[in-house]
Design an enzyme around this catalytic site. Structure first.
Site, short mmCIF file in Angstrom:
data_model
loop_
_atom_site.label_atom_id
_atom_site.label_comp_id
_atom_site.label_asym_id
_atom_site.label_seq_id
_atom_site.Cartn_x
_atom_site.Cartn_y
_atom_site.Cartn_z
N PHE A 152 0.82 -1.22 0.00
CA PHE A 152 0.00 0.00 0.00
C PHE A 152 0.85 1.27 0.00
CE2 PHE A 152 -2.54 -3.34 2.02
CZ PHE A 152 -3.66 -3.34 1.20
N LYS A 204 -6.69 -4.90 -2.16
CA LYS A 204 -5.82 -3.90 -2.80
C LYS A 204 -6.60 -3.06 -3.82
CE LYS A 204 -2.26 -1.78 -4.45
NZ LYS A 204 -1.29 -0.94 -3.83
N ASN A 208 -7.68 1.06 -3.54
CA ASN A 208 -7.30 2.08 -4.52
C ASN A 208 -8.52 2.65 -5.24
OD1 ASN A 208 -4.64 2.07 -3.89
ND2 ASN A 208 -3.94 1.01 -5.72
N CYS A 260 -0.91 3.85 -10.10
CA CYS A 260 -1.90 2.93 -9.50
C CYS A 260 -3.35 3.28 -9.78
CB CYS A 260 -1.68 2.87 -7.99
SG CYS A 260 -0.11 2.13 -7.55
N LYS A 320 2.44 13.88 -8.58
CA LYS A 320 2.27 14.34 -7.20
C LYS A 320 3.63 14.83 -6.72
CE LYS A 320 2.52 11.04 -3.90
NZ LYS A 320 2.10 9.87 -3.11
C1 UDX Z 1 -1.57 5.28 -4.35
C2 UDX Z 1 -2.14 4.78 -3.02
O1 UDX Z 1 -2.32 5.90 -2.14
C3 UDX Z 1 -1.21 3.73 -2.40
O2 UDX Z 1 -1.78 3.22 -1.21
C4 UDX Z 1 -1.02 2.60 -3.40
O3 UDX Z 1 -0.13 1.62 -2.90
C5 UDX Z 1 -0.51 3.14 -4.73
O4 UDX Z 1 -1.39 4.17 -5.22
P1 UDX Z 1 0.33 6.96 -5.14
O5 UDX Z 1 -0.15 6.69 -6.52
O6 UDX Z 1 1.79 6.92 -4.86
O7 UDX Z 1 -0.35 5.94 -4.09
O8 UDX Z 1 -0.15 8.44 -4.73
P2 UDX Z 1 -1.35 9.11 -3.93
O9 UDX Z 1 -0.78 9.98 -2.89
O10 UDX Z 1 -2.37 8.13 -3.50
O11 UDX Z 1 -1.97 10.07 -5.05
C6 UDX Z 1 -2.48 9.55 -6.27
C7 UDX Z 1 -3.04 10.67 -7.11
O12 UDX Z 1 -4.22 11.22 -6.51
C8 UDX Z 1 -2.10 11.88 -7.28
O13 UDX Z 1 -2.15 12.32 -8.62
C9 UDX Z 1 -2.65 12.93 -6.36
O14 UDX Z 1 -2.39 14.24 -6.80
C10 UDX Z 1 -4.14 12.63 -6.45
N1 UDX Z 1 -4.89 13.07 -5.25
C11 UDX Z 1 -4.65 12.50 -4.04
C12 UDX Z 1 -5.88 14.06 -5.39
O15 UDX Z 1 -6.12 14.57 -6.49
N2 UDX Z 1 -6.59 14.43 -4.28
C13 UDX Z 1 -6.39 13.86 -3.06
O16 UDX Z 1 -7.08 14.24 -2.10
C14 UDX Z 1 -5.38 12.89 -2.93
#
Ligand code: UDX
Length: 434
Positions: A152, A204, A208, A260, A320
């Site tokens: 995760f 999982k 997501n 993801c 991000k």
């Molecule tokens: C995600 C899951 O959080 C993680 O648990 C899993 O193992 C892999 O996928 P990740 O892709 O690294 O992790 O980034 P995350 O911080 O979850 O952000 C994903 C996307 O959502 C980013 O583009 C972020 O900008 C966007 N996001 C996130 C939003 O637009 N708003 C939010 O409130 C949170």
């Protein structure tokens, strides 16, 4: 314990380094010889805070090695983690060819009882697929157990997430193997849940997809806020205080990207259809996220008229902050759309520019946010890096020739921006932006 990790992508490399740090002997194996060579020279194939330190120290302590001989790594380990890529196929289904190839190598080289742990994100039923591939080829007298142990971790905080996960999910086919995995993870002192293999695989995807749904939901609310003159940031404060909902993953913006959420929502939708139980809500989640980045381009058109011949500073390229990963980044979709409208781009990102040059060679790359803003009609903030939160608006305004700030991640106080003599356009922050 002696551990092999097949695949040195994000999950594999972080997993291998963390297990080594916990005192295990770990071989990270990958058929990509160039990547293995880089790692042997202690060069990281991607940017992740803290990764280089943990890899370097564990290599120095002889607990972590890198090999392009996966067969040998399998033979020398009692636990084999599969952490290979599971990219999206043509129609949203998951391409399992790397998983199948890993299972084949394990099958041909199994020399003793092994626990095969699947860490890649895979559709439900993949545990059985891996077991069947191994059973088909392995010598009859050697036993194997296949476990699902989804990861995760998030990019940008991967080491911390792997060392301190909020839960450890062990999808085990029997008690013996469950106990072995509990022993492996016991040092982390985190909650563990034991499930069936299939439940773990679903956990999982469900996690997501739920988080992606939260984001698309709040982006829909943001879009409504724009129509009715409400501010989504105020709305989220009010909604998020309900403990049943919580404030996290309710940040409105230009949509989710990364390796993801886009892939996993598509895959879960595909799997649900395959079993005749379509999760229809995901169609909207995906479609809304496809359109969300382009709303910012529409805002720019509304504010500036034609975009043909206009110049924009794009601050933030990565999907991000804290990473140089551009996979499914909303910034890339926005830049491509602006370019197709005849606009020019001056881009800056603290980490992702080198990678971006391969995808978008024709845009101008700048040294910092102020250089990017020089002479532009509008500034678009698309990744919420901390340094952009502390931007000096007076300096920004002096550099620009226009006066539009498009805050694609709602990181600014609209009043502060407007008081600097700039026009502010956020996501879901009332109708008064126009
Ligand atoms: C995600 C899951 O959080 C993680 O648990 C899993 O193992 C892999 O996928 P990740 O892709 O690294 O992790 O980034 P995350 O911080 O979850 O952000 C994903 C996307 O959502 C980013 O583009 C972020 O900008 C966007 N996001 C996130 C939003 O637009 N708003 C939010 O409130 C949170």
């Amino acid at each position: 314990m002696n551990i092999a990790v097949i695949g040195v992508g994000y999950v594999g490399l972080v997993t291998g380094a963390v297990f080594a740090d916990l005192g295990n002997i770990v071989i990270c194996a990958d058929s990509d010889t160039a990547k293995i060579e880089m790692l042997r020279n202690l060069e990281m194939p991607f940017y992740e805070p803290g990764l280089e330190d943990i890899v370097t120290s564990n290599v120095a302590e002889n607990r972590l090695t890198f090999s392009d001989d996966t067969a040998d790594a399998v033979r020398r380990s009692e636990i084999v983690f599969i952490a290979v890529g599971t990219p999206a196929g043509e129609s949203g289904e998951t391409d399992l060819s790397q998983i199948e190839a890993a299972a084949e190598v394990i099958a041909r080289n199994i020399n003793d009882y092994k626990i095969v742990v699947n860490k890649s994100t895979v559709p439900v039923g993949t545990g059985d697929l891996v077991k069947n591939i191994i059973d088909r080829t392995k010598p009859r007298h050697i036993e194997v157990d296949v476990v699902s142990n989804p990861e995760f971790l998030s990019e940008g905080t991967a080491i911390q997430d792997a060392l301190s996960p909020n839960r450890i999910v062990i999808g085990a086919p029997n008690k013996r193997v469950a106990m072995k995995l509990i022993e492996l993870y016991s040092m982390l002192e985190k909650p563990m849940i034991i499930t069936s293999v299939r439940s773990a695989e679903i956990i999982k995807y469900a996690s997501n997809a739920f988080l992606a749904t939260k984001i698309s939901f709040i982006n829909s609310i943001a879009n409504l806020c724009e129509a009715v003159g409400a501010d989504v940031e105020e709305v989220v404060r009010g909604v998020g205080l309900d403990e049943r909902i919580g404030p996290r993953f309710l940040r409105a913006g230009v949509g989710y990207g990364g390796s993801c959420f886009p892939k996993d929502t598509e895959s879960l939708l595909h799997v649900s259809r395959k079993y005749g139980e379509e999760i229809a809500i995901l169609k909207d989640v995906i479609e809304l996220n496809r359109r969300q980045p382009l709303r910012l381009v529409k805002k720019a058109e509304k504010a500036l008229g034609t975009l043909d011949g206009k110049t924009f500073a794009v601050l933030g390229l990565a999907f991000k902050p804290g990473t140089d990963d551009l996979r499914d980044s909303s910034a890339i979709a926005i830049i491509r759309s602006l370019l197709s409208h005849g606009a020019s781009i001056r881009a800056y990102d603290p980490m992702a520019m080198e990678k971006c040059k391969k995808h978008l060679p024709s845009i101008t790359y700048c040294e910092n946010e102020y250089e990017a803003a020089t002479g532009v009609d509008g500034v678009m903030v698309l990744t919420e890096w901390n340094k952009f939160k502390q931007i000096n608006f007076a300096r920004l305004k002096d550099a620009m020739s226009g006066d539009c700030v498009f805050d694609g991640r709602n990181i600014y106080n609209p009043e502060v921006v407007r008081n600097s003599g700039l026009r502010y356009f956020g996501i879901g922050r009332g109708t008064d932006t126009f």
